[in-house]
Design an enzyme around this catalytic site. Structure first.
Site, PDB file in Angstrom:
ATOM      1  N   ARG A  65       0.808  -1.223   0.000  1.00 27.17           N
ATOM      2  CA  ARG A  65       0.000   0.000   0.000  1.00 27.17           C
ATOM      3  C   ARG A  65       0.841   1.273   0.000  1.00 27.17           C
ATOM      4  O   ARG A  65       0.373   2.315  -0.451  1.00 27.17           O
ATOM      5  CB  ARG A  65      -0.999  -0.035   1.150  1.00 27.17           C
ATOM      6  CG  ARG A  65      -2.068  -1.081   0.907  1.00 27.17           C
ATOM      7  CD  ARG A  65      -3.039  -1.180   2.073  1.00 27.17           C
ATOM      8  NE  ARG A  65      -3.940  -2.288   1.882  1.00 27.17           N
ATOM      9  CZ  ARG A  65      -3.723  -3.524   2.315  1.00 27.17           C
ATOM     10  NH1 ARG A  65      -2.611  -3.801   2.971  1.00 27.17           N
ATOM     11  NH2 ARG A  65      -4.591  -4.480   2.098  1.00 27.17           N
ATOM     12  N   GLU A 102       1.999  -9.037  12.596  1.00 30.33           N
ATOM     13  CA  GLU A 102       0.945  -9.487  13.496  1.00 30.33           C
ATOM     14  C   GLU A 102       0.553 -10.944  13.258  1.00 30.33           C
ATOM     15  O   GLU A 102       0.232 -11.662  14.178  1.00 30.33           O
ATOM     16  CB  GLU A 102      -0.337  -8.646  13.349  1.00 30.33           C
ATOM     17  CG  GLU A 102      -0.167  -7.176  13.563  1.00 30.33           C
ATOM     18  CD  GLU A 102       0.268  -6.450  12.306  1.00 30.33           C
ATOM     19  OE1 GLU A 102      -0.570  -6.095  11.469  1.00 30.33           O
ATOM     20  OE2 GLU A 102       1.489  -6.253  12.149  1.00 30.33           O
TER      21      GLU A 102
END
Length: 177
Positions: A65, A102
């Site tokens: 992104r 994560e």
């Protein structure tokens, strides 16, 4: 439109998806900003206004992104753009840095000949969570003997304390707990 209004427009365009990609995670989706042209312009303005007076030689965007708004910044600032990509996507001589995020592990790579020794760099991405990928990016840039001036993100998940791990200044426009 003032800064506060631009941030609110940006916040309103970001979508939240509970339990994605796994239960207990709220996914903050920047793609709503790209669907709303006014929000996209507000994001561009906020970024450019923030970095306009910083002495920067290079803008680096993280896979994937960061690739979306890194080039926008470069065109506005007249500075080159260099991507940091996931392993196996770049040709030529590369530098690598493995990292943990994560929900998994990966490796970042950058093409060595696109970063000059001593270059002043801003690293951009959409979101800072635990800081694993951003820390790896900072270490990767430092391994090329360049200086990271700042990490710039649109969204920061403050409860995960990612900025504490990065080791350089971090600027975010929108914060979520």
């Amino acid at each position: 439109m003032n800064k506060k209004d631009k941030i609110q427009l940006l916040r309103n365009a970001i979508r939240s998806y509970p339990d994605f990609p796994k239960p207990g995670i709220i996914f903050r989706d920047i793609f709503g900003v790209f669907h709303n042209v006014a929000a996209l312009r507000a994001m561009r303005d906020l970024i450019v206004e923030h970095i306009l007076f910083l002495e920067v030689d290079l803008i680096i965007g993280l896979d994937s992104r960061g690739f979306l708004f890194g080039p926008i910044i470069c065109m506005e600032m007249g500075k080159p753009f260099v991507p940091i990509r996931k392993k196996g996507k770049l040709p030529g001589e590369i530098l690598q840095k493995p990292y943990t995020l994560e929900y998994g592990e990966d490796t970042f790579e950058i093409q060595k000949d696109y970063i000059n020794k001593g270059a002043r760099v801003i690293i951009v991405d959409d979101l800072l969570a635990t800081g694993g990928s951003m820390t790896a990016a900072v270490e990767l840039v430092k391994s090329a003997e360049a200086e990271v001036i700042e990490c710039l993100v649109i969204i920061e998940l403050t409860n995960l304390n990612g900025r504490d791990k990065v080791g350089v200044p971090v600027h975010s426009f929108i914060q979520y707990d």
